[in-house]
Design a protein around this motif. Structure first.
Motif, PDB file in Angstrom:
ATOM      1  N   LYS A 105       0.831  -1.195   0.000  1.00 18.69           N
ATOM      2  CA  LYS A 105       0.000   0.000   0.000  1.00 18.69           C
ATOM      3  C   LYS A 105       0.868   1.247   0.000  1.00 18.69           C
ATOM      4  CE  LYS A 105      -3.996  -2.046   2.343  1.00 18.69           C
ATOM      5  NZ  LYS A 105      -4.917  -1.944   3.503  1.00 18.69           N
ATOM      6  N   ILE A 106       0.303   2.300  -0.545  1.00 15.79           N
ATOM      7  CA  ILE A 106       0.962   3.597  -0.550  1.00 15.79           C
ATOM      8  C   ILE A 106      -0.123   4.662  -0.420  1.00 15.79           C
ATOM      9  CG2 ILE A 106       0.903   3.779  -3.070  1.00 15.79           C
ATOM     10  CD1 ILE A 106       3.530   5.288  -2.959  1.00 15.79           C
ATOM     11  N   ASN A 107       0.176   5.732   0.249  1.00 13.80           N
ATOM     12  CA  ASN A 107      -0.799   6.803   0.408  1.00 13.80           C
ATOM     13  C   ASN A 107      -1.143   7.423  -0.940  1.00 13.80           C
ATOM     14  OD1 ASN A 107      -0.829   6.489   3.176  1.00 13.80           O
ATOM     15  ND2 ASN A 107       0.821   7.959   3.499  1.00 13.80           N
ATOM     16  N   ARG A 108      -2.395   7.756  -1.122  1.00 16.38           N
ATOM     17  CA  ARG A 108      -2.823   8.335  -2.405  1.00 16.38           C
ATOM     18  C   ARG A 108      -2.118   9.657  -2.672  1.00 16.38           C
ATOM     19  NH1 ARG A 108      -9.383   7.365  -2.687  1.00 16.38           N
ATOM     20  NH2 ARG A 108      -9.317   5.090  -2.594  1.00 16.38           N
ATOM     21  N   LYS A 109      -1.940  10.456  -1.638  1.00 18.97           N
ATOM     22  CA  LYS A 109      -1.293  11.743  -1.821  1.00 18.97           C
ATOM     23  C   LYS A 109       0.159  11.563  -2.267  1.00 18.97           C
ATOM     24  CE  LYS A 109      -0.510  14.353   1.762  1.00 18.97           C
ATOM     25  NZ  LYS A 109      -0.726  15.282   2.896  1.00 18.97           N
ATOM     26  N   GLU A 110       0.823  10.554  -1.738  1.00 18.13           N
ATOM     27  CA  GLU A 110       2.205  10.293  -2.126  1.00 18.13           C
ATOM     28  C   GLU A 110       2.278   9.757  -3.554  1.00 18.13           C
ATOM     29  OE1 GLU A 110       6.144   7.984  -0.344  1.00 18.13           O
ATOM     30  OE2 GLU A 110       4.141   7.525   0.404  1.00 18.13           O
ATOM     31  N   LYS A 111       1.300   8.946  -3.928  1.00 18.49           N
ATOM     32  CA  LYS A 111       1.289   8.419  -5.289  1.00 18.49           C
ATOM     33  C   LYS A 111       1.025   9.535  -6.298  1.00 18.49           C
ATOM     34  CE  LYS A 111      -0.437   4.482  -7.919  1.00 18.49           C
ATOM     35  NZ  LYS A 111      -1.281   3.261  -7.854  1.00 18.49           N
ATOM     36  N   ARG A 112       0.118  10.438  -5.969  1.00 19.39           N
ATOM     37  CA  ARG A 112      -0.121  11.586  -6.845  1.00 19.39           C
ATOM     38  C   ARG A 112       1.123  12.446  -6.967  1.00 19.39           C
ATOM     39  NH1 ARG A 112      -6.025  13.950  -4.997  1.00 19.39           N
ATOM     40  NH2 ARG A 112      -7.308  12.236  -5.776  1.00 19.39           N
ATOM     41  N   LEU A 113       1.824  12.625  -5.863  1.00 22.70           N
ATOM     42  CA  LEU A 113       3.040  13.428  -5.897  1.00 22.70           C
ATOM     43  C   LEU A 113       4.102  12.781  -6.775  1.00 22.70           C
ATOM     44  CD1 LEU A 113       4.530  15.907  -4.812  1.00 22.70           C
ATOM     45  CD2 LEU A 113       5.283  14.510  -2.884  1.00 22.70           C
ATOM     46  N   ALA A 114       4.179  11.458  -6.767  1.00 22.84           N
ATOM     47  CA  ALA A 114       5.153  10.764  -7.611  1.00 22.84           C
ATOM     48  C   ALA A 114       4.825  10.960  -9.090  1.00 22.84           C
ATOM     49  CB  ALA A 114       5.174   9.276  -7.271  1.00 22.84           C
ATOM     50  N   ILE A 115       3.543  10.874  -9.450  1.00 25.04           N
ATOM     51  CA  ILE A 115       3.155  11.065 -10.850  1.00 25.04           C
ATOM     52  C   ILE A 115       3.432  12.494 -11.290  1.00 25.04           C
ATOM     53  CG2 ILE A 115       1.174  11.128 -12.413  1.00 25.04           C
ATOM     54  CD1 ILE A 115       0.006   8.774 -10.942  1.00 25.04           C
ATOM     55  N   SER A 116       3.056  13.465 -10.464  1.00 22.30           N
ATOM     56  CA  SER A 116       3.284  14.858 -10.841  1.00 22.30           C
ATOM     57  C   SER A 116       4.778  15.176 -10.894  1.00 22.30           C
ATOM     58  CB  SER A 116       2.580  15.789  -9.855  1.00 22.30           C
ATOM     59  OG  SER A 116       3.104  15.626  -8.547  1.00 22.30           O
TER      60      SER A 116
END
Length: 277
Positions: free
Chosen positions: A150-161
Motif C-alpha cells: 500500500k501507498i498513500n494516495r497523496k504520495e502516489k499523486r506526488l510521484a506522478i506529478s
C-alpha cells in the motif's frame, strides 16, 4: 525523461534535470503541506512547485504558441525515494502471486523405501521423491502469496506529478499538440507516422500521448507502432511516464494536469487518509 542517448533498458526518470543540481534550473517554491489537526502528530510533507513552459504545435507541425505546467513536485532530496516507492507499488501490485511448487511431501509417490538402509553401497535413502533426485520435491520453492503493498494516495499523486514535471522541465522532453482527433478520417498508420515526424518525434523512440479522449481512428492508426503509448486520465500511470522518451500532451490534457496535480489543486481529506494498493 531522457534523450536518445539513454540506454534502452533504463528508466529515463533518474537522469532527469529534476535531480541534477545546476545553476540554470527554474527556481522552485517549497510548500509545507500538513493535514488538519487530528489526534496524532504527523510530519508535514514537503512539496515543491515547478513551472515548465511547453511549446504548442499545430497538426501541420508549426509552432503556434506556448503553454505551461505548474505541478507539485517532491523536493530534490526526496524525489527519488517518492518515485521509487510509487513505481515499486505499481509493479509489485501487478504480480498475481500464483507461482507454486511441490515439496517432497506433496509430490505423488515415493511412499516406499527404494532399497535397504545398509549393505547396498549406496547412500541411505528413504524416498524417491527427495529433492536430490529428478522428479522429487522442491526445496524452498515459491508458494502462492499476496505481493500487494500500500501507498498513500497523496504520495502516489506526488510521484506522478514529479515524473511529469521532470519530463516537462527537460529540454525537448514534452510538447503540446493541438487536438487532432478529427483529423484522421480513417485508420492509417502511415499518416500517423507522418504526423509524428512533423511534430519532431522519432518513431524509434518511446513516446507517450496523453489525451482526454482517444478517437477510434487515432487509436487504430497508432496501435501498430510498438514504441507508442496512448493514455487517458483514467489510464495514466507512473511506469509509462518513466519508460517514455517523449511526452505528448493535448491542451485539454494540460488543463487536466494543472487541475489534478497543480499547485492550486485541492485534495479531498479522504484521499489523504486512505491508502490504495
Amino acid at each position: 525523461m531522457a534523450s536518445s542517448a539513454t540506454a534502452p533498458n533504463s528508466l529515463s526518470f533518474f537522469s532527469s534535470s529534476l535531480f541534477l543540481s545546476s545553476s540554470h534550473q527554474i527556481p522552485r517554491n517549497y510548500i509545507s503541506v500538513a493535514k488538519p489537526s487530528s489526534g496524532r502528530v504527523s510530519k508535514p510533507l514537503s512539496v515543491a512547485a515547478q513551472l515548465a513552459t511547453l511549446p504548442i504545435f499545430s497538426f501541420e507541425g508549426e509552432r503556434v504558441g506556448e503553454t505551461y505546467l505548474d505541478l507539485k513536485t517532491a523536493p530534490e532530496d526526496t524525489a527519488r525515494a517518492v518515485v521509487h516507492r510509487a513505481i515499486v507499488n505499481d509493479l509489485q501490485n501487478k504480480r498475481r502471486g500464483t507461482a507454486s511448487t511441490l515439496t517432497r511431501g506433496e509430490v505423488r509417490g515415493g511412499g516406499i523405501k527404494p532399497y535397504a538402509q545398509k549393505k547396498t553401497g549406496n547412500a541411505r535413502r528413504g524416498s524417491q521423491r527427495t529433492p536430490l533426485r529428478p522428479g522429487g520435491g522442491v526445496v524452498f520453492g515459491p508458494k502462492p502469496r499476496d505481493w500487494s503493498i500500500k501507498i498513500n494516495r497523496k504520495e502516489k499523486r506526488l510521484a506522478i506529478s514529479t515524473a511529469i514535471s521532470s519530463a516537462a522541465s527537460s529540454e525537448g522532453g514534452a510538447i503540446v499538440v493541438e487536438e487532432f482527433g478529427d483529423r484522421f478520417e480513417k485508420p492509417k498508420t502511415k499518416d500517423f507516422l507522418a504526423a509524428m515526424k512533423r511534430w519532431g518525434l522519432d518513431p524509434k523512440e518511446k513516446a507517450m500521448f496523453l489525451m482526454i479522449d482517444v478517437e477510434e481512428n487515432v487509436a487504430k492508426s497508432g496501435r501498430n507502432i510498438g514504441t507508442l503509448r496512448m493514455l487517458t486520465p483514467r489510464t495514466l500511470n507512473l511506469f509509462d511516464i518513466l519508460n517514455s522518451d517523449k511526452l505528448v500532451l493535448t491542451p485539454a490534457a494540460v488543463e487536466f494536469l494543472n487541475a489534478r496535480y497543480g499547485v492550486d489543486s485541492e485534495i479531498d481529506e479522504e484521499d489523504e487518509d486512505d491508502a490504495e494498493g
